[in-house]
Design an enzyme around this catalytic site. Structure first.
Site, PDB file in Angstrom:
ATOM      1  N   THR A  26       0.859  -1.180   0.000  1.00  0.00           N
ATOM      2  CA  THR A  26       0.000   0.000   0.000  1.00  0.00           C
ATOM      3  C   THR A  26       0.898   1.233   0.000  1.00  0.00           C
ATOM      4  O   THR A  26       2.125   1.132  -0.039  1.00  0.00           O
ATOM      5  CB  THR A  26      -0.908   0.024   1.246  1.00  0.00           C
ATOM      6  OG1 THR A  26      -0.116   0.339   2.409  1.00  0.00           O
ATOM      7  CG2 THR A  26      -1.577  -1.331   1.457  1.00  0.00           C
ATOM      8  N   CYS A  27       0.275   2.415   0.072  1.00  0.00           N
ATOM      9  CA  CYS A  27       1.075   3.641   0.102  1.00  0.00           C
ATOM     10  C   CYS A  27       1.871   3.761   1.396  1.00  0.00           C
ATOM     11  O   CYS A  27       2.877   4.472   1.456  1.00  0.00           O
ATOM     12  CB  CYS A  27       0.172   4.858  -0.077  1.00  0.00           C
ATOM     13  SG  CYS A  27      -1.103   5.029   1.197  1.00  0.00           S
ATOM     14  N   ASN A  28       1.450   3.047   2.440  1.00  0.00           N
ATOM     15  CA  ASN A  28       2.117   3.163   3.739  1.00  0.00           C
ATOM     16  C   ASN A  28       3.039   1.997   4.084  1.00  0.00           C
ATOM     17  O   ASN A  28       3.834   2.095   5.013  1.00  0.00           O
ATOM     18  CB  ASN A  28       1.075   3.304   4.863  1.00  0.00           C
ATOM     19  CG  ASN A  28       0.449   4.674   4.884  1.00  0.00           C
ATOM     20  OD1 ASN A  28       1.097   5.657   4.562  1.00  0.00           O
ATOM     21  ND2 ASN A  28      -0.824   4.746   5.248  1.00  0.00           N
ATOM     22  N   ARG A  29       2.926   0.896   3.346  1.00  0.00           N
ATOM     23  CA  ARG A  29       3.739  -0.275   3.712  1.00  0.00           C
ATOM     24  C   ARG A  29       3.852  -1.256   2.547  1.00  0.00           C
ATOM     25  O   ARG A  29       2.961  -1.331   1.685  1.00  0.00           O
ATOM     26  CB  ARG A  29       3.137  -0.995   4.913  1.00  0.00           C
ATOM     27  CG  ARG A  29       1.836  -1.699   4.626  1.00  0.00           C
ATOM     28  CD  ARG A  29       1.264  -2.402   5.868  1.00  0.00           C
ATOM     29  NE  ARG A  29       0.847  -1.443   6.870  1.00  0.00           N
ATOM     30  CZ  ARG A  29       1.361  -1.379   8.098  1.00  0.00           C
ATOM     31  NH1 ARG A  29       2.275  -2.249   8.476  1.00  0.00           N
ATOM     32  NH2 ARG A  29       0.936  -0.466   8.954  1.00  0.00           N
ATOM     33  N   ASP A  54      -7.478   2.685  11.310  1.00  0.00           N
ATOM     34  CA  ASP A  54      -7.826   2.689   9.883  1.00  0.00           C
ATOM     35  C   ASP A  54      -8.196   1.274   9.450  1.00  0.00           C
ATOM     36  O   ASP A  54      -7.355   0.381   9.459  1.00  0.00           O
ATOM     37  CB  ASP A  54      -6.654   3.215   9.060  1.00  0.00           C
ATOM     38  CG  ASP A  54      -6.935   3.199   7.559  1.00  0.00           C
ATOM     39  OD1 ASP A  54      -8.128   3.080   7.190  1.00  0.00           O
ATOM     40  OD2 ASP A  54      -5.989   3.329   6.776  1.00  0.00           O
ATOM     41  N   GLY A  89     -12.204  19.147  -3.201  1.00  0.00           N
ATOM     42  CA  GLY A  89     -13.491  19.820  -3.341  1.00  0.00           C
ATOM     43  C   GLY A  89     -14.587  18.858  -3.750  1.00  0.00           C
ATOM     44  O   GLY A  89     -15.738  18.967  -3.298  1.00  0.00           O
ATOM     45  N   GLU A  91      -9.300   0.283   6.502  1.00  0.00           N
ATOM     46  CA  GLU A  91      -9.081   0.001   5.083  1.00  0.00           C
ATOM     47  C   GLU A  91      -8.004  -1.068   4.890  1.00  0.00           C
ATOM     48  O   GLU A  91      -8.032  -1.828   3.926  1.00  0.00           O
ATOM     49  CB  GLU A  91      -8.682   1.280   4.352  1.00  0.00           C
ATOM     50  CG  GLU A  91      -8.512   1.108   2.860  1.00  0.00           C
ATOM     51  CD  GLU A  91      -8.112   2.397   2.157  1.00  0.00           C
ATOM     52  OE1 GLU A  91      -7.997   2.372   0.921  1.00  0.00           O
ATOM     53  OE2 GLU A  91      -7.917   3.414   2.852  1.00  0.00           O
ATOM     54  N   GLY A 119     -11.357  20.319  -7.326  1.00  0.00           N
ATOM     55  CA  GLY A 119     -10.380  19.236  -7.433  1.00  0.00           C
ATOM     56  C   GLY A 119     -10.824  18.035  -6.628  1.00  0.00           C
ATOM     57  O   GLY A 119     -11.992  17.911  -6.247  1.00  0.00           O
ATOM     58  N   LYS A 120      -9.894  17.132  -6.349  1.00  0.00           N
ATOM     59  CA  LYS A 120     -10.217  15.909  -5.622  1.00  0.00           C
ATOM     60  C   LYS A 120     -10.800  16.218  -4.249  1.00  0.00           C
ATOM     61  O   LYS A 120     -11.791  15.618  -3.829  1.00  0.00           O
ATOM     62  CB  LYS A 120      -8.952  15.050  -5.473  1.00  0.00           C
ATOM     63  CG  LYS A 120      -9.193  13.722  -4.786  1.00  0.00           C
ATOM     64  CD  LYS A 120      -7.918  12.884  -4.741  1.00  0.00           C
ATOM     65  CE  LYS A 120      -8.175  11.549  -4.043  1.00  0.00           C
ATOM     66  NZ  LYS A 120      -6.934  10.725  -3.991  1.00  0.00           N
TER      67      LYS A 120
END
Length: 416
Positions: free
Chosen positions: A61-64, A122, A201, A124, A198-199
């Protein structure tokens, strides 16, 4: 559990390993060097099979990025993972972690529960873990011990989710803003202007329509067509960016999500004495500092939202950690019980088949039985199952294991 049983269980558990790199020590750029795509896992799977490793999966993932497996050494997992990344072993050893046995078991339980997530609780990560395992199963690389570990991990995570508040509350700034607005008196009759499509908003607009459906919402953006498309998608009003001053004047609440390098909302957009709530969700702040000095204008920035909403949520979650840990401890004990009985499983399966064989031979060749007395296959299987179940109980509760197998044959043949 006897000393012998404990030793066998420990030998099995010590082969459960994890090697990984995550946000604790490595920055985003370093973590990115070791990310793995589902396509890359096919190569890892081939290497694992060639090395004789029968259980392995990778979560990225983005964190691990972590590789779990049943191996003689955690270094085997490093050798499997690193060559299929853009990173090198030196960096992995510098920023990574390497665990086996109880430490690896603790780690996977904590990861699945959200206790090791960058945002505590989290949930997810559990879905990401399951997808990684499902991919490994397609390559037939989840064996019985790994499968049972994961089964208990999933059970613990589900129980923590349903019986604690570890994952409850707001943790995103965009939703924290909505929660803040929900506390605003007469919010249903207020007019909200969102600046920035944007993302960020877009998420704010969707949340407004979902959680404050009666509130009037208007969207605008530097590029009018982007705002128009977002408005149509969410069934909210659209206004041209050239009308920003007039739209701010009409609005009761202004949510700024422009994320520009310079301010986009200035003091001259506000008439003296007008009461308005301004939420500046941009980084850096896009509402000019002098707007705060205007009479009747209340400006709340990202840091203030974090302090008022997010910090409170995290405090609540931290208080739930002991409850989550108690649930994990329970399921770890359940796994330990299963593991120290597991080494009998294959023997019991063999003895079940052997009892069926003995019974068939005994009734077919012995002249004491006629055809009417022969039991059918269903009853034969049921008798064998009952005998093996009793054998399992005896093996668990009694130490004279050599006698158990002889006794079970005698008892079985005498049961007619």
């Amino acid at each position: 559990m006897s000393v012998e049983e404990f030793h066998i269980s420990k030998l099995v558990l010590d082969k459960f390993c994890v090697a990984g790199i995550n946000y604790h020590k490595a920055g985003a750029a370093t973590r990115g060097m070791f990310s793995i795509t589902p396509e890359c896992f096919g190569d890892i799977a081939s290497s694992a099979k060639a090395a004789g490793i029968k259980s392995v999966f990778v979560i990225s993932t983005c964190n691990r990025t972590e590789i779990y497996g049943i191996a003689d050494s955690v270094l085997q997992l490093v050798e499997l993972l690193v060559p299929h990344t853009r990173g090198d072993k030196n960096s992995f050893f510098e920023f990574g972690y390497f665990k086996s046995g109880e430490h690896a078991l603790d780690h996977i339980f904590n990861v699945a529960a959200g206790l090791d997530s960058q945002i505590l609780g989290d949930y997810e990560i559990l879905g990401q873990l399951k997808r990684a395992v499902d991919l490994s199963k397609k390559y037939r690389l989840v064996g019985p011990v790994m499968d049972r570990i994961l089964n208990f991990v999933y059970q613990a995570s589900k129980k923590i989710k349903t019986e604690t508040n570890l994952s409850n509350g707001t943790v995103s700034v965009s939703f924290a803003a909505i929660e803040l607005l929900q506390q605003t008196p007469d919010i249903e009759n207020r007019a909200v202007l969102v600046i920035g499509a944007g993302k960020f908003g877009s998420t704010v607009c969707k949340n407004l329509k979902t959680y404050l459906p009666q509130t009037s919402v208007t969207i605008m953006n530097r590029t009018d067509e982007t705002a128009r498309a977002l408005g149509e998608a969410n069934k909210i009003s659209f206004a041209r960016y050239s009308e920003i001053s007039a739209e701010i004047e009409k609005a009761d609440i202004v949510v700024v999500c422009t994320n520009a390098k310079e301010p986009t909302v200035f003091p001259d957009y506000f008439k003296p004495g007008a009461e308005k709530i301004i939420l500046d969700l941009s980084v850096p702040m896009n509402v000019h500092p002098d707007v705060k000095n205007a009479s009747g204008i209340k400006v709340t920035d990202v840091d203030q939202i974090s302090k008022s909403i997010l910090d409170r949520t995290l405090a609540i979650r931290k208080a739930e950690v002991p409850k989550a840990q108690a649930i994990i401890d329970f399921y770890k004990k359940e796994f330990s019980t299963w593991l120290h009985e597991y080494h009998y499983a294959l023997h019991l399966k063999t003895w079940k088949a052997k009892l069926n064989e003995i019974d068939t031979l005994h009734t077919q060749v012995c002249e004491f039985y006629n055809d009417k007395e022969l039991i059918d296959e269903t009853e034969r299987v049921a008798r064998a199952q009952k005998a093996v179940k009793q054998l399992a109980v005896n093996l668990k509760l009694r130490n004279d294991k050599g006698c158990q197998f002889i006794s079970i044959i005698n008892d079985y043949l005498q049961t007619r």
